[in-house]
Design a protein around this motif. Sequence first.
Motif, PDB file in Angstrom:
ATOM      1  N   ALA B 300       0.842  -1.204   0.000  1.00  0.00           N
ATOM      2  CA  ALA B 300       0.000   0.000   0.000  1.00  0.00           C
ATOM      3  C   ALA B 300       0.876   1.254   0.000  1.00  0.00           C
ATOM      4  CB  ALA B 300      -0.927  -0.001   1.214  1.00  0.00           C
ATOM      5  N   PHE B 301       1.972   1.170   0.740  1.00  0.00           N
ATOM      6  CA  PHE B 301       2.936   2.285   0.789  1.00  0.00           C
ATOM      7  C   PHE B 301       3.454   2.614  -0.618  1.00  0.00           C
ATOM      8  CE2 PHE B 301       7.590   2.844   0.809  1.00  0.00           C
ATOM      9  CZ  PHE B 301       7.706   4.107   1.350  1.00  0.00           C
ATOM     10  N   PHE B 302       3.825   1.591  -1.360  1.00  0.00           N
ATOM     11  CA  PHE B 302       4.349   1.849  -2.713  1.00  0.00           C
ATOM     12  C   PHE B 302       3.247   2.344  -3.647  1.00  0.00           C
ATOM     13  CE2 PHE B 302       7.971  -0.735  -1.210  1.00  0.00           C
ATOM     14  CZ  PHE B 302       8.985   0.147  -1.546  1.00  0.00           C
ATOM     15  N   ILE B 303       2.026   1.849  -3.448  1.00  0.00           N
ATOM     16  CA  ILE B 303       0.914   2.337  -4.273  1.00  0.00           C
ATOM     17  C   ILE B 303       0.705   3.835  -4.041  1.00  0.00           C
ATOM     18  CG2 ILE B 303      -1.600   2.257  -4.559  1.00  0.00           C
ATOM     19  CD1 ILE B 303      -1.432  -0.757  -4.058  1.00  0.00           C
ATOM     20  N   ILE B 304       0.700   4.216  -2.762  1.00  0.00           N
ATOM     21  CA  ILE B 304       0.511   5.636  -2.455  1.00  0.00           C
ATOM     22  C   ILE B 304       1.660   6.449  -3.060  1.00  0.00           C
ATOM     23  CG2 ILE B 304       0.327   7.340  -0.586  1.00  0.00           C
ATOM     24  CD1 ILE B 304      -1.061   5.215   1.088  1.00  0.00           C
ATOM     25  N   GLY B 305       2.870   5.833  -3.056  1.00  0.00           N
ATOM     26  CA  GLY B 305       4.024   6.502  -3.662  1.00  0.00           C
ATOM     27  C   GLY B 305       3.774   6.874  -5.122  1.00  0.00           C
ATOM     28  N   LYS B 306       3.065   6.010  -5.827  1.00  0.00           N
ATOM     29  CA  LYS B 306       2.742   6.281  -7.235  1.00  0.00           C
ATOM     30  C   LYS B 306       1.901   7.553  -7.376  1.00  0.00           C
ATOM     31  CE  LYS B 306       4.278   2.458  -9.343  1.00  0.00           C
ATOM     32  NZ  LYS B 306       5.692   2.832  -9.544  1.00  0.00           N
ATOM     33  N   PHE B 307       1.166   7.873  -6.318  1.00  0.00           N
ATOM     34  CA  PHE B 307       0.275   9.043  -6.388  1.00  0.00           C
ATOM     35  C   PHE B 307       0.878  10.239  -5.647  1.00  0.00           C
ATOM     36  CE2 PHE B 307      -2.485   5.355  -6.943  1.00  0.00           C
ATOM     37  CZ  PHE B 307      -3.198   5.712  -8.062  1.00  0.00           C
ATOM     38  N   GLU B 308       2.227  10.221  -5.511  1.00  0.00           N
ATOM     39  CA  GLU B 308       2.886  11.271  -4.738  1.00  0.00           C
ATOM     40  C   GLU B 308       2.565  12.666  -5.290  1.00  0.00           C
ATOM     41  OE1 GLU B 308       7.099  10.799  -4.487  1.00  0.00           O
ATOM     42  OE2 GLU B 308       7.287  12.195  -2.821  1.00  0.00           O
ATOM     43  N   ALA B 309       2.560  12.771  -6.609  1.00  0.00           N
ATOM     44  CA  ALA B 309       2.323  14.073  -7.234  1.00  0.00           C
ATOM     45  C   ALA B 309       0.954  14.625  -6.823  1.00  0.00           C
ATOM     46  CB  ALA B 309       2.403  13.942  -8.749  1.00  0.00           C
ATOM     47  N   SER B 310      -0.077  13.753  -6.844  1.00  0.00           N
ATOM     48  CA  SER B 310      -1.418  14.195  -6.442  1.00  0.00           C
ATOM     49  C   SER B 310      -1.421  14.617  -4.980  1.00  0.00           C
ATOM     50  CB  SER B 310      -2.431  13.068  -6.622  1.00  0.00           C
ATOM     51  OG  SER B 310      -2.162  12.338  -7.787  1.00  0.00           O
ATOM     52  N   LEU B 311      -0.733  13.832  -4.150  1.00  0.00           N
ATOM     53  CA  LEU B 311      -0.701  14.141  -2.717  1.00  0.00           C
ATOM     54  C   LEU B 311      -0.014  15.477  -2.470  1.00  0.00           C
ATOM     55  CD1 LEU B 311       0.093  10.857  -0.744  1.00  0.00           C
ATOM     56  CD2 LEU B 311      -1.773  12.450  -0.330  1.00  0.00           C
ATOM     57  N   SER B 437      -8.164  -1.397  -1.243  1.00  0.00           N
ATOM     58  CA  SER B 437      -8.825  -0.184  -0.756  1.00  0.00           C
ATOM     59  C   SER B 437      -8.009   1.053  -1.114  1.00  0.00           C
ATOM     60  CB  SER B 437      -8.982  -0.214   0.761  1.00  0.00           C
ATOM     61  OG  SER B 437      -9.765  -1.295   1.139  1.00  0.00           O
ATOM     62  N   VAL B 438      -6.730   1.006  -0.795  1.00  0.00           N
ATOM     63  CA  VAL B 438      -5.875   2.167  -1.023  1.00  0.00           C
ATOM     64  C   VAL B 438      -5.790   2.474  -2.520  1.00  0.00           C
ATOM     65  CG1 VAL B 438      -3.487   2.966  -0.903  1.00  0.00           C
ATOM     66  CG2 VAL B 438      -4.552   1.917   1.090  1.00  0.00           C
ATOM     67  N   TYR B 439      -5.641   1.429  -3.315  1.00  0.00           N
ATOM     68  CA  TYR B 439      -5.526   1.662  -4.756  1.00  0.00           C
ATOM     69  C   TYR B 439      -6.810   2.288  -5.313  1.00  0.00           C
ATOM     70  CZ  TYR B 439      -4.865   1.221  -9.695  1.00  0.00           C
ATOM     71  OH  TYR B 439      -4.775   1.515 -11.019  1.00  0.00           O
ATOM     72  N   CYS B 440      -7.952   1.715  -4.988  1.00  0.00           N
ATOM     73  CA  CYS B 440      -9.231   2.243  -5.489  1.00  0.00           C
ATOM     74  C   CYS B 440      -9.375   3.713  -5.123  1.00  0.00           C
ATOM     75  CB  CYS B 440     -10.410   1.474  -4.877  1.00  0.00           C
ATOM     76  SG  CYS B 440     -10.596  -0.163  -5.532  1.00  0.00           S
ATOM     77  N   TYR B 441      -9.080   4.005  -3.877  1.00  0.00           N
ATOM     78  CA  TYR B 441      -9.260   5.375  -3.397  1.00  0.00           C
ATOM     79  C   TYR B 441      -8.446   6.369  -4.216  1.00  0.00           C
ATOM     80  CZ  TYR B 441      -8.756   9.422  -0.309  1.00  0.00           C
ATOM     81  OH  TYR B 441      -8.725  10.677   0.203  1.00  0.00           O
ATOM     82  N   PHE B 442      -7.142   6.101  -4.352  1.00  0.00           N
ATOM     83  CA  PHE B 442      -6.309   7.077  -5.053  1.00  0.00           C
ATOM     84  C   PHE B 442      -6.634   7.125  -6.540  1.00  0.00           C
ATOM     85  CE2 PHE B 442      -3.906   7.092  -1.152  1.00  0.00           C
ATOM     86  CZ  PHE B 442      -3.542   8.425  -1.067  1.00  0.00           C
ATOM     87  N   ALA B 443      -6.940   5.988  -7.120  1.00  0.00           N
ATOM     88  CA  ALA B 443      -7.279   5.972  -8.544  1.00  0.00           C
ATOM     89  C   ALA B 443      -8.535   6.823  -8.782  1.00  0.00           C
ATOM     90  CB  ALA B 443      -7.509   4.538  -9.021  1.00  0.00           C
ATOM     91  N   ILE B 444      -9.549   6.639  -7.950  1.00  0.00           N
ATOM     92  CA  ILE B 444     -10.802   7.387  -8.126  1.00  0.00           C
ATOM     93  C   ILE B 444     -10.582   8.878  -7.854  1.00  0.00           C
ATOM     94  CG2 ILE B 444     -13.117   7.746  -7.174  1.00  0.00           C
ATOM     95  CD1 ILE B 444     -13.155   4.706  -6.579  1.00  0.00           C
ATOM     96  N   ALA B 445      -9.912   9.185  -6.739  1.00  0.00           N
ATOM     97  CA  ALA B 445      -9.767  10.588  -6.342  1.00  0.00           C
ATOM     98  C   ALA B 445      -8.939  11.366  -7.364  1.00  0.00           C
ATOM     99  CB  ALA B 445      -9.142  10.680  -4.960  1.00  0.00           C
ATOM    100  N   THR B 446      -7.811  10.799  -7.807  1.00  0.00           N
ATOM    101  CA  THR B 446      -6.968  11.561  -8.737  1.00  0.00           C
ATOM    102  C   THR B 446      -7.673  11.743 -10.075  1.00  0.00           C
ATOM    103  OG1 THR B 446      -5.853   9.499  -9.285  1.00  0.00           O
ATOM    104  CG2 THR B 446      -4.768  10.926  -7.701  1.00  0.00           C
ATOM    105  N   THR B 447      -8.465  10.760 -10.493  1.00  0.00           N
ATOM    106  CA  THR B 447      -9.184  10.897 -11.760  1.00  0.00           C
ATOM    107  C   THR B 447     -10.248  12.001 -11.652  1.00  0.00           C
ATOM    108  OG1 THR B 447      -8.933   8.521 -12.029  1.00  0.00           O
ATOM    109  CG2 THR B 447     -10.442   9.629 -13.537  1.00  0.00           C
ATOM    110  N   LEU B 448     -11.091  11.887 -10.615  1.00  0.00           N
ATOM    111  CA  LEU B 448     -12.203  12.840 -10.500  1.00  0.00           C
ATOM    112  C   LEU B 448     -11.727  14.253 -10.211  1.00  0.00           C
ATOM    113  CD1 LEU B 448     -15.129  11.119  -8.578  1.00  0.00           C
ATOM    114  CD2 LEU B 448     -15.022  11.849 -10.957  1.00  0.00           C
ATOM    115  N   LEU B 449     -10.698  14.342  -9.357  1.00  0.00           N
ATOM    116  CA  LEU B 449     -10.229  15.689  -8.979  1.00  0.00           C
ATOM    117  C   LEU B 449      -9.184  16.220  -9.951  1.00  0.00           C
ATOM    118  CD1 LEU B 449      -9.905  15.075  -5.134  1.00  0.00           C
ATOM    119  CD2 LEU B 449     -11.695  16.367  -6.267  1.00  0.00           C
TER     120      LEU B 449
END
Lengths: 451, 451
Positions: B300-311, B437-449
Amino acid sequence: MMLYDRNRILVESIRRLLRRKAMSHLKKIVNKTHAADLAFVFPSLTFPDQRILFNFIEDIETKAAIFSYLSEDDSRAFIDEMSLEEVVSILEHMPTDDVADLIGILPQETADAILNKMKIEGSQEVQDLLRYEDDTAGGIMTPDFIVFRENITAAEAIASLQKEHVDVEMPFYLYIVDDSDRLVGVSSLRQLVVVPSETPLKDFMTTQVISVRTDTDQEEVAKIVARYDILAVPVVDEFNQLVGIVTVDDVIDIIREEATEDILRMAGAGEEFVETQTVLRSIRIRLPWLLASCFGGIVAFFIIGKFEASLNKFAYLAAFIPVIMGMGGNIGTQSSTIVVRGLATGRIATRNFWSIIMKELMIGLILGLFYGLLVGAVAEMRFFSILLAISVSLAVLSSMSVAAFVGALVPLVFAKAKIDPAVATGPFVTTAIDIISVYCYFAIATTLLEL
Amino acid sequence: MMLYDRNRILVESIRRLLRRKAMSHLKKIVNKTHAADLAFVFPSLTFPDQRILFNFIEDIETKAAIFSYLSEDDSRAFIDEMSLEEVVSILEHMPTDDVADLIGILPQETADAILNKMKIEGSQEVQDLLRYEDDTAGGIMTPDFIVFRENITAAEAIASLQKEHVDVEMPFYLYIVDDSDRLVGVSSLRQLVVVPSETPLKDFMTTQVISVRTDTDQEEVAKIVARYDILAVPVVDEFNQLVGIVTVDDVIDIIREEATEDILRMAGAGEEFVETQTVLRSIRIRLPWLLASCFGGIVAFFIIGKFEASLNKFAYLAAFIPVIMGMGGNIGTQSSTIVVRGLATGRIATRNFWSIIMKELMIGLILGLFYGLLVGAVAEMRFFSILLAISVSLAVLSSMSVAAFVGALVPLVFAKAKIDPAVATGPFVTTAIDIISVYCYFAIATTLLEL
């Protein structure tokens, strides 16, 4: 051969014979298989196939035994299809407690029709049983037992056994009552055979009889039978009159049921088995428990909000939330499960309160140290920041040790307060650990990293 | 009065009398209390107090019964303090299976000394029992039962019962063997009393005998006794010679033990009860299970890392991680617990694979919708961003429905593959749900936002 394999082979043979319409073969198999085995394969067959097999059964006792084993839905389906005469003839060969359970789930009209058609004595017994709550001694007892007056002799008792008492479920204990039907003693077939034949029962019966009341909770009944290693416990009414017995085979079912209840309660999935219930009912049962965990998540959300400034400076901090929460949550589940089950089985007593909690805390510290170093090493390899690595390690360590501590503390506190630890522990522990883990992590990281 | 209250009152009275040194009172209480109750209060007392009470017991049978009930540690402590003669005299009044269990935990030297001192017959029986594995029919059976040759008559059997067979645990079933001691039938005391006295046993015995082998697993033995509602099952060796019986009271203990094992396995806390074990052993048992969850957290840590730019653009996104993970984790636990326990109790069969999974998915969708809207409303109130609210709602919805689906799927797949679902489900489900859970969340949030 294992029961599992025996079942599988039996199901496969029966299905194959049904496909091939090998009716004479089927008839032979059905009539030489134990009723318990037959009942076990029934749910694997379609209803029309169940009907075919059932009609092949020659022995009415076997038919009755199958009815006792079938699930409520299946037996109701059978009753809908059968003539009233057939239903009644089968019910008259079933133990009275099973008949009462079955009658209890039928539509009022069908139930009345059956009771009217049954022999008066049996029908009266069934109606008597229907008065008691399902999960009390009265609700699970059978009114069929061997009972004698205290003044008759061993020889008279044996003579009477040779004439009647054909239908009792537990033909081992002899219960002995006085002239007002009050339970005064218990003896056994074995003693009857061993004593000189002219001895009156009251001279050799055991007068310290362990008994339960009709309104005793079934879990309590199970505990008593298990505690005293008895095969049946007599049930008395408020006047100490003997009205039934609960046999050990019913106790086994109760112990299984109670274990299932505890397991489901701990997972916040209700207490009765919900898989067989409708979607809507399952949702109603499972929704409230999730509310506690949702509340914990929302509190964690606001805690993280407090650290928004730090997150803006170093967003990657967020990436460690799952591992820190996950480790805390899992060790907390281990601790609370061990304590809840330990309390249920008597392996843990609340008087050892502090020694149990200290032991869990110690385990949490050691496992927290191990996993803290592991996760810290991952952080170091990814960011080359020794301060971040230390923050993450400390967060895992504190989350896991607090979780182990809380996981042991909560059920013990509930047990002391006489609240069922299985019901209360799940939501409290999960919610508390979620909140504490997140807070510890951000407090430690922002301090050490000076974010 | 409830067992619980009875225990409490008994403990309190005994403690009060001990404090007051009211020895004659104590002696009276001890000798009129049931051995099972006495044994239950023993662990609440200090060892010197236990010794005082034990010495007050006049009846050697009661002393023996207490020994059967005591924990291994407690009985070992007693044996260390007693003379060899006293130990042996007590052991000779205990059921042979309990003696074998006790001897099995003593130091070799003490065990040998006791066996040498015991009467030859009893000592031989104990040594025979010690040969079998603890969790097999051989390990839990008792060699004390009633057995007759098939040719003797009912009258002869009764006469023999009046002379011997005093010490059997289950004096209800009569087992019948041929001239080579092979089990050929079973009958009951009741039949013995009912048939004409000159009938040979083989004419009325039941020849279809349900039996187990010495190496049958104890869980299988328990299932058989429960399935066929019998009070004891005979145990035979490889030559079908009758060597012992397992009685229903032992089966009750096994059913409890197995339920505990399942509960602990599901929580990843080993299978034997660890609270009574040392800290180090507990850690060894609990560490591996946490490894799976740690692995999930690191992924999950590495998945969130993929979304570092969004964060980096919107750090507050991280604040919803706990609630999304928590809701997914909890509904997943509900689903997997229901399926694992359903499979264990036979309420769920793997042949209903898809209908069970679809039902859980449906429940996940409905509960996910409910909690998604709730958490979304919190997001809206905090940030006034409808897109964020929708993202969070969708994330909760997808996390909870996937979790319910996976929670039901994993144990069913394991069961089909003949792997114990209780062992395997916990780590797999938790790890999978964390990651998804973590993947779905970031995938959905970064797409919609559009982050």
